[in-house]
Design an enzyme around this catalytic site. Structure first.
Site, PDB file in Angstrom:
ATOM      1  N   TYR A 129       0.848  -1.197   0.000  1.00  0.00           N
ATOM      2  CA  TYR A 129       0.000   0.000   0.000  1.00  0.00           C
ATOM      3  C   TYR A 129       0.881   1.244   0.000  1.00  0.00           C
ATOM      4  CZ  TYR A 129       0.925   0.481   5.054  1.00  0.00           C
ATOM      5  OH  TYR A 129       1.535   0.624   6.281  1.00  0.00           O
ATOM      6  N   CYS A 130       0.344   2.325  -0.532  1.00  0.00           N
ATOM      7  CA  CYS A 130       0.960   3.641  -0.394  1.00  0.00           C
ATOM      8  C   CYS A 130      -0.044   4.523   0.342  1.00  0.00           C
ATOM      9  CB  CYS A 130       1.386   4.221  -1.743  1.00  0.00           C
ATOM     10  SG  CYS A 130       0.017   4.527  -2.892  1.00  0.00           S
ATOM     11  N   PHE A 131      -0.004   5.823   0.158  1.00  0.00           N
ATOM     12  CA  PHE A 131      -0.898   6.664   0.956  1.00  0.00           C
ATOM     13  C   PHE A 131      -2.360   6.513   0.547  1.00  0.00           C
ATOM     14  CE2 PHE A 131      -2.947  10.768   2.087  1.00  0.00           C
ATOM     15  CZ  PHE A 131      -2.856  10.621   3.464  1.00  0.00           C
ATOM     16  N   TYR A 147      -3.170   3.504   2.608  1.00  0.00           N
ATOM     17  CA  TYR A 147      -3.066   3.792   4.040  1.00  0.00           C
ATOM     18  C   TYR A 147      -4.257   4.607   4.534  1.00  0.00           C
ATOM     19  CZ  TYR A 147      -1.578   6.290   8.239  1.00  0.00           C
ATOM     20  OH  TYR A 147      -1.541   6.846   9.496  1.00  0.00           O
TER      21      TYR A 147
END
Length: 362
Positions: free
Chosen positions: A95-97, A124
């Site tokens: 995952y990223c933001f 996130y």
């Protein structure tokens, strides 16, 4: 273990699904999830440069700069890290933001390396929102509070009870002047994330009523969520009334034996002893004004003498000479006063085992 559906956030957390965090290290340090590991697409400096480029020149130029910064051997090294994570955790997710470009680029580069590694939709931000909502929902559920003077074993009890929630464990702090551990306390975000995951796991086991340790607004440097503070202020209270010798033994184990062992294990014999002594001295210093300077100095002298005896002989008996007055003259009067303001909510009292049995019967 099979991989949970990426949209089933509850299963992700209940099953301790491994998560690979693609955000920059500074983002990860501010707060992440209990099973997440930092394997960033970009360093802090690279992220800052790309962000500046995005503001000044737009998305396409920012993407172009990102590919220039993470290329060749740098790119190969990062892909190798991601591959190693996937091979160790084939049921995981990345995952990223927001589940946007960083996730998509990472996924694409892994595909080029022969690995199909899925990412979390919404990233996130979506996971974090889910956990915040979990705390809000659980705060509305029936709850009770376990109280008692310092050393009563409240934290031990909430960990032994099926429906107990360990706020201090989530905070990684024992909530007193001597409450810190050898390793740093969690950030506010990490505390809330860990707390919410505890709650999800309890719910998964069928728990519908929760028991919390009596806490103030803060535990160390983190704040108890407002919704939970409000719930705990209304909850019935059971009080542990354990004798002084039993409470002293618990404090001796928590503040002295365990902390000395952990400092030495972390830093080695010489530095470990020095940091252990500084930890105890700092705990006293933090409450010097409330003790009064004369009483503070007397207890501090007894504490420092006890550390010297412990280091030279291995005996911990001398520590009672400062722990006992600390309880009798500081912690007990303060806690008795605080508990008197909640007297109308006290529904049960007894020693540790009696209170535990009472909670289990509810």
């Amino acid at each position: 273990m099979p991989r949970p559906n990426c949209d089933d956030f509850r299963s992700l957390f209940v099953n301790d699904t491994p998560l690979m965090d693609m955000r920059a290290p500074v983002e990860f340090e501010q707060g992440a999830f209990p099973t997440s590991v930092s394997r960033p697409l970009m360093t802090n400096d690279e992220r800052a440069a790309v962000g500046t480029c995005y503001k000044n020149k737009g998305q396409q130029e920012a993407i172009k700069l990102g590919h220039q910064l993470v290329n060749g051997d740098v790119k190969a090294a990062r892909v190798a890290q991601w591959k190693a994570f996937f091979e160790a955790n084939p049921n995981g997710y990345l995952y990223c933001f927001r589940g946007g470009l960083r996730s998509q680029i990472t996924q694409q580069w892994l595909k080029e390396a022969g690995i199909d590694f899925p990412y979390i939709n919404g990233g996130y931000k979506a996971l974090r929102r889910f956990l915040i909502e979990t705390i809000e929902d659980v705060a509305k559920q029936p709850s009770m509070v376990v109280a008692g003077n310092t050393g009563s074993g409240k934290t031990i009890m909430v960990n032994e009870l099926t429906c107990g929630i360990d706020l201090e464990g989530a905070a990684h702090h024992r909530g007193s002047s001597f409450g810190r551990f050898v390793t740093p306390q969690r950030t506010q975000i990490a505390f809330e994330n860990d707390l919410a995951v505890q709650m999800l796991k309890k719910q998964d086991r069928g728990v519908t009523q929760f028991i919390y340790e009596d806490e103030g607004k803060s535990i160390g440097r983190v704040m108890v969520p407002l919704s939970l503070q409000a719930a705990m202020k209304e909850a019935p209270i059971a009080v542990i009334d354990d004798p002084m010798d039993v409470r002293l033994a618990r404090l001796l184990d928590d503040y002295v034996i365990t902390m000395q062992r952990d400092y030495v294990a972390q830093y080695g014999e010489e530095q470990g002893w020095q940091l252990f002594a500084e930890y105890l001295e700092k705990g006293m210093f933090n409450i010097r004004k409330r003790l009064g300077l004369e009483r503070y100095q007397e207890i501090l002298d007894a504490q420092q003498h006890a550390v010297k005896v412990m280091q030279s002989t291995g005996s911990v008996a001398e520590h009672e000479a400062w722990l006992a007055p600390l309880l009798e003259q500081y912690y007990d009067p303060m806690y008795t006063y605080q508990l008197s303001k909640k007297a109308d909510r006290i529904v049960f009292r007894g020693d540790y085992q009696t209170v535990k049995a009472w909670f289990e019967a509810q």
